[in-house]
Design an enzyme around this catalytic site. Sequence first.
Site, mmCIF file in Angstrom:
data_model
loop_
_atom_site.group_PDB
_atom_site.id
_atom_site.type_symbol
_atom_site.label_atom_id
_atom_site.label_comp_id
_atom_site.label_asym_id
_atom_site.label_seq_id
_atom_site.Cartn_x
_atom_site.Cartn_y
_atom_site.Cartn_z
ATOM 1 N N GLU A 140 0.827 -1.207 0.000
ATOM 2 C CA GLU A 140 0.000 0.000 0.000
ATOM 3 C C GLU A 140 0.865 1.264 0.000
ATOM 4 O O GLU A 140 0.749 2.139 0.858
ATOM 5 C CB GLU A 140 -0.964 -0.004 1.188
ATOM 6 C CG GLU A 140 -1.995 -1.108 1.100
ATOM 7 C CD GLU A 140 -3.049 -1.041 2.197
ATOM 8 O OE1 GLU A 140 -4.177 -1.548 1.985
ATOM 9 O OE2 GLU A 140 -2.760 -0.495 3.286
ATOM 10 N N GLU B 186 -6.648 -7.325 -1.339
ATOM 11 C CA GLU B 186 -7.165 -7.336 0.036
ATOM 12 C C GLU B 186 -8.623 -6.909 0.050
ATOM 13 O O GLU B 186 -9.035 -6.005 -0.671
ATOM 14 C CB GLU B 186 -6.384 -6.362 0.932
ATOM 15 C CG GLU B 186 -4.967 -6.735 1.249
ATOM 16 C CD GLU B 186 -4.318 -5.746 2.222
ATOM 17 O OE1 GLU B 186 -5.074 -5.040 2.930
ATOM 18 O OE2 GLU B 186 -3.084 -5.665 2.250
#
Length: 641
Positions: free
Chosen positions: A143, A300
């Site tokens: 991320e 995710e």
Amino acid sequence: MITLGCDYNPEQWPAEVWAEDVALMRTAGVSLVAVNIFGWSDLEPRAGEYDFKQLDRIVELLHQNDIKINLGTATASPPPWLGARHPEILPMAADGTRRYPGGRQAWCPSSPVFREHALSLVEQVAQRYGQHPALALWHVSNELGCHNALCYCDASAERFRAWLADRYETVEGLNAAWGTSFWSQRYGEWSEVLPPRTALSLRNPAQMLDFHRFSSDELLGYYEAEAAVLRKHSSVPVTTNFMVTAHIRNMDYWRWAPRMDVIANDHYLDHRLGHPAAELSFAADLTRGLAGGKPWMLMEQSTGAVNWQPVNLAKAPGEMLRNTLTHVARGADAVCFFQWRASAQGSEKFHSALLPHAGTDTEQWREVLDLSSVLGKLAEVAGTTVRTETAVIFSWEAWWAAEQEGRPSTAVNYLDQVHAVHGGLRDLGVTADVISPDGDLSAYAQVIVPCLYLVTDEQAAAIQKYVERGGRVLVTFFSGIADRDDRIRPGGYPGAFRDLLGVTVEEFAPLKPGTTVTLDDGSKATLWTERLRTTSAEVVARYTDGPLPGTPAITRNGNAWYVATALDRESMRTVLSRFTGTPETHDGSVEVVRRGTYVFVINHGEREIEYAVTGHELLRGEKVAGLVKVPAGAVRVVRES
């Protein structure tokens, strides 16, 4: 097949738990596992001392059980020793204060010291595992830019100046682009230029825009540095997990996407929004746009509640399945979860997981097994692509520029307006590609341009040419206003689109929050009005009240429509129905998406519905002749005859 995967953090658990975990993964049909995402302090407990024994055992255990590995480079967060030895790597906020270790991503993207240590670790990981037969994917960092995208330290300032020199070549070019004659900001040499740190007043908007551009490019450059090391030692695809979601905006993923071997996204329902499921659909369509229309990967999502919202709502029965199949319907060929086993300690100990704290005798675990079974029935869908004739234009640069300091109304947010048009299409059952303003428009019958405040001359010309060749376009307010440098286009709003739309706006007339205006076609609107007159356009609807009664609010100039206000959900659906020629047969609780020859009908509502289609329903294994019944909260997937 549609891959079911997860993120696994075995370092959080004693070794005797690992065999149980892997056995349950097999039971659940998990075939791809991400490991070593936050492994730096375990792999390199002291500078230059590496210990791979634990990771070796995990890799071999997964391999022995025929589970493929999405291997992290472990660089997402540095170990405490690195920040203690080199505090200069720590990121600096706009007010000049440092951000310290204790969370994650405590590093400056421009720090040469951090990059040196991180790439040394990546070299070790790549050499050790680059040829391992279980390795299916490389996962760079994690991320990127979630917390540290904007750093204002001296190292960042130096890199910012170099980026600007490459972009503008001379200080005079920079002064022209930034409009530095305003407030005596003219620069005489590069050394005077700083990041837009906290000031006593409003800051230079063009400087802030370029700092966003620089910061996105700087993180992308970091990704590419790691990827280059990995590719020296391995031919396995390389990617990182994007964050196409409502609360992350600092990376221009249109620039990132061509550098990825696989497009992967993280997405979590955000209950701070009015319509979280609609935002999920938008994020999936945008991720597909980043993938160029090809299948992509959901890296995710959550089985239930997250841990970082003010109120972390659990998912209702069946909601996880609907969420997952929405991603699949809109192009995902892999769906993965954070994480495998719910953490017992740390900041995410209340974040849901495939295996909850309460274990396997739970509804959540049974829903995981059900999802696995459903994905198995959808194996033939993998590799197919979504079909649509409609596009929505989306721009990170326009988002940054539209929400600068000193704008006409802080109540108007770019992403809200993008969501409004995409949500209206979704309510109609119209699937839309979400594309870049530099994208190819020729494949679409109709294009929506919401709130595109910043648009380049080239982008505006492409939209003009698209309409001249027969395409239909709908533009919403606060579009076409500024050029590449956030310079207002002269001659009246909506600037670049004034001639295309056949209107001229003399002045913005934003509304106070909570104020509603009515149009003579029955529409309701809020937030925004404009002192608008038509030049060649016809009036579709006028205000009947508010500050500008009788003034045009919706216009049409041949194939070019303009909506000069923020319509409410029902009114937006009605206008889009007229624009696209799609009847209003849905109430927004039903999603219909065509992927290849497959029709996904997702019923978010509280009553059974029927949808007209003929073919074979995959989840129940039944023939469908004319109508498929979809119970409340259920999903049906029909292979059309």
